[in-house]
Every structure is written in C-alpha cells, then in structure tokens.
Design a protein around this motif. Structure first.
Motif, PDB file in Angstrom:
ATOM      1  N   SER A  93      48.514  39.402  37.624  1.00 25.71           N
ATOM      2  CA  SER A  93      47.638  38.246  37.328  1.00 25.71           C
ATOM      3  C   SER A  93      48.068  36.929  37.983  1.00 25.71           C
ATOM      4  O   SER A  93      47.382  35.929  37.821  1.00 25.71           O
ATOM      5  CB  SER A  93      47.494  37.988  35.811  1.00 25.71           C
ATOM      6  OG  SER A  93      46.568  38.883  35.225  1.00 25.71           O
ATOM      7  N   THR A  94      49.188  36.909  38.725  1.00 24.07           N
ATOM      8  CA  THR A  94      49.667  35.611  39.235  1.00 24.07           C
ATOM      9  C   THR A  94      49.149  35.275  40.634  1.00 24.07           C
ATOM     10  O   THR A  94      49.521  34.242  41.187  1.00 24.07           O
ATOM     11  CB  THR A  94      51.207  35.562  39.272  1.00 24.07           C
ATOM     12  OG1 THR A  94      51.678  36.510  40.241  1.00 24.07           O
ATOM     13  CG2 THR A  94      51.802  35.877  37.905  1.00 24.07           C
ATOM     14  N   GLY A  95      48.287  36.132  41.183  1.00 27.74           N
ATOM     15  CA  GLY A  95      47.707  35.831  42.493  1.00 27.74           C
ATOM     16  C   GLY A  95      46.284  35.356  42.314  1.00 27.74           C
ATOM     17  O   GLY A  95      46.030  34.291  41.758  1.00 27.74           O
ATOM     18  N   ALA A  96      45.343  36.186  42.718  1.00 27.30           N
ATOM     19  CA  ALA A  96      43.918  35.842  42.638  1.00 27.30           C
ATOM     20  C   ALA A  96      43.494  35.509  41.208  1.00 27.30           C
ATOM     21  O   ALA A  96      42.567  34.713  41.006  1.00 27.30           O
ATOM     22  CB  ALA A  96      43.087  37.006  43.161  1.00 27.30           C
ATOM     23  N   VAL A 148      47.989  42.841  45.945  1.00 27.20           N
ATOM     24  CA  VAL A 148      48.722  44.057  45.590  1.00 27.20           C
ATOM     25  C   VAL A 148      47.832  45.291  45.736  1.00 27.20           C
ATOM     26  O   VAL A 148      48.246  46.311  46.304  1.00 27.20           O
ATOM     27  CB  VAL A 148      49.253  43.937  44.141  1.00 27.20           C
ATOM     28  CG1 VAL A 148      49.712  45.276  43.607  1.00 27.20           C
ATOM     29  CG2 VAL A 148      50.382  42.910  44.088  1.00 27.20           C
ATOM     30  N   ASP A 152      57.895  44.377  48.947  1.00 29.12           N
ATOM     31  CA  ASP A 152      56.500  44.815  48.954  1.00 29.12           C
ATOM     32  C   ASP A 152      56.383  45.945  47.932  1.00 29.12           C
ATOM     33  O   ASP A 152      57.093  46.952  48.044  1.00 29.12           O
ATOM     34  CB  ASP A 152      56.167  45.318  50.363  1.00 29.12           C
ATOM     35  CG  ASP A 152      54.748  45.847  50.496  1.00 29.12           C
ATOM     36  OD1 ASP A 152      54.017  45.922  49.473  1.00 29.12           O
ATOM     37  OD2 ASP A 152      54.377  46.193  51.634  1.00 29.12           O
TER      38      ASP A 152
HETATM   39  P1  ADP Z   1      46.062  39.508  40.499  1.00 30.50           P
HETATM   40  O1  ADP Z   1      44.622  39.726  40.935  1.00 30.50           O
HETATM   41  O2  ADP Z   1      46.448  40.367  39.299  1.00 30.50           O
HETATM   42  O3  ADP Z   1      46.391  38.060  40.347  1.00 30.50           O
HETATM   43  P2  ADP Z   1      47.245  39.724  43.185  1.00 30.50           P
HETATM   44  O4  ADP Z   1      47.391  40.991  43.948  1.00 30.50           O
HETATM   45  O5  ADP Z   1      46.271  38.710  43.690  1.00 30.50           O
HETATM   46  O6  ADP Z   1      46.943  40.168  41.676  1.00 30.50           O
HETATM   47  O7  ADP Z   1      48.666  39.014  43.087  1.00 30.50           O
HETATM   48  C1  ADP Z   1      49.655  39.293  42.129  1.00 30.50           C
HETATM   49  C2  ADP Z   1      51.014  38.842  42.658  1.00 30.50           C
HETATM   50  O8  ADP Z   1      51.489  39.792  43.588  1.00 30.50           O
HETATM   51  C3  ADP Z   1      51.036  37.503  43.362  1.00 30.50           C
HETATM   52  O9  ADP Z   1      52.167  36.785  42.880  1.00 30.50           O
HETATM   53  C4  ADP Z   1      51.222  37.855  44.840  1.00 30.50           C
HETATM   54  O10 ADP Z   1      52.026  36.888  45.504  1.00 30.50           O
HETATM   55  C5  ADP Z   1      51.980  39.146  44.757  1.00 30.50           C
HETATM   56  N1  ADP Z   1      51.782  40.104  45.871  1.00 30.50           N
HETATM   57  C6  ADP Z   1      50.790  40.151  46.805  1.00 30.50           C
HETATM   58  N2  ADP Z   1      50.964  41.205  47.622  1.00 30.50           N
HETATM   59  C7  ADP Z   1      52.083  41.860  47.197  1.00 30.50           C
HETATM   60  C8  ADP Z   1      52.809  43.023  47.625  1.00 30.50           C
HETATM   61  N3  ADP Z   1      52.404  43.747  48.679  1.00 30.50           N
HETATM   62  N4  ADP Z   1      53.929  43.377  46.932  1.00 30.50           N
HETATM   63  C9  ADP Z   1      54.348  42.663  45.863  1.00 30.50           C
HETATM   64  N5  ADP Z   1      53.719  41.558  45.419  1.00 30.50           N
HETATM   65  C10 ADP Z   1      52.606  41.155  46.071  1.00 30.50           C
END
Ligand code: ADP
Length: 178
Positions: free
Chosen positions: A124-127, A41, A17
């Motif tokens: 950038s790899t999430g939302a 994140v 995390d």
């Molecule tokens: P973005 O909007 O830049 O895509 P996100 O927060 O949606 O950012 O996700 C970015 C990445 O971080 C994704 O691969 C997600 O799985 C991962 N992620 C989500 N929560 C956490 C956390 N608490 N710690 C580390 N990585 C996380």
C-alpha cells in the motif's frame, strides 16, 4: 540491513526487488483487486512469473482490501505467490486495520501451506498512498503479534525498493525488537 530474532522467528529488512528473492518459499504481491499485472510490485512479479500466473489468478479475482490468496509461482524461483490487496489510503477504511489484515492473512496462508520463509514488499505504500512510516509500524506490530502462533514460518523478510524506505524499516524493527 537489520535482522532480529523474536521467539525463534527471524525478521530481516533488505533493499532489493521482491521478484528476485530465490531463497524464499513465498513472495507477497501488493496486488490490485483484479489480480492483474499492473505496475509497481504486481508488474514486477507478473513480468518475472510469466503469463501462467495471470491465468491462475483470474478465477480468484476480485479480492477485497485486507484479503490474501495464494497461487503457484510459475517462472519465479519461489514455491508460491501470496497476493494481498492493501487498502487505498484514505479511501478503504479503516486503513490501519485493513493493512494489518493483509500481513496477518498472508502469514496465516504461509503457515497453512507449511512454508518456512516469506518475503513482503511495503504493501500500500506506492500507488495506494499509505505513508511509509505508519505502514511500517503496522507491519512490525502485526509480525510481533502473529509470531507466537507461527510454527512453520521461521523467516520473514521485508524487501524495500528504495534505500530511504529501508532506513525507516531498519529503525522501526530496532524499536520492536532490541
Ligand atoms: P500498492 O499499490 O500496494 O501501493 P505498489 O506496487 O505501488 O503497491 O508499491 C508498494 C511499494 O513497493 C512501494 O514502496 C514501492 O516503492 C515498492 N516497490 C515497487 N516495485 C518493487 C519491487 N520490484 N520490489 C520491491 N518493492 C517494490
């Protein structure tokens, strides 16, 4: 977990995390333009940091894709949070360059603040929808390109939330540094 050292700078990949990296001077936030808490994140970081972080962020927003800004870490166990706005994949173009800008600008801010250890999530790899493997190649290439300029930064940690993502990071780190 994979660890490699390039020109005296350690790059390591772990599962975890991003909001729980107490041995890092700075953690990087995958922020939104308004630097609001949001989900993913940013949600985890703001939740752990407390409302003081949101207050400190407000006058710094909005930021542009590729930009990075630095704040205190408030209730987090770190010295600073570096907030990066990654590109929304297929919308903010050129996405590859804007993502590289995030990693480069975050490292330069860490350097300017004399920090030794910085932890990154997979920006950038999430939302924002950036395919993980392409995003990882960009992160690794930018680390390798920036490392010769780094003096204070000695440790770069990539923190992956999910184990399949860590496998990709481990493999690609192994490819850039054997
Ligand atoms: P973005 O909007 O830049 O895509 P996100 O927060 O949606 O950012 O996700 C970015 C990445 O971080 C994704 O691969 C997600 O799985 C991962 N992620 C989500 N929560 C956490 C956390 N608490 N710690 C580390 N990585 C996380």
């Amino acid at each position: 977990m994979t660890q490699r050292t390039i020109n005296g700078v350690s790059i390591e990949c772990i599962q975890g995390d991003i909001a729980n990296q107490p041995d890092m001077d700075a953690i990087v936030n995958a922020a939104n333009a308004e630097l609001h808490p949001g989900g993913g994140v940013a949600g985890a970081i703001h939740h752990a940091a407390g409302p003081g972080l949101d207050e400190e962020c407000r006058p710094l927003a909005p930021i542009r894709p590729g930009q990075a800004v630095i704040t205190g870490a408030h209730n987090l166990p770190n010295r600073h949070v570096i907030h990066c706005l990654g590109p929304v994949y297929g919308v903010d173009e050129p996405s590859d360059k804007l993502l590289a800008d995030c990693y480069r600008n975050a490292l330069r801010l860490a350097e300017q603040n004399g920090l030794g250890a910085i932890a990154f999530p997979a920006i950038s790899t999430g939302a924002f929808g950036f395919p993980l493997e392409s995003a990882t190649r960009i992160a690794m290439a930018t680390f390798v390109a920036e490392i010769p300029r780094l003096e204070s930064v000695k440790r770069i940690r990539c923190v992956l939330f999910q184990s399949p993502d860590l496998k990709i990071y481990d493999r690609l780190l192994g490819e850039v540094a054997r």
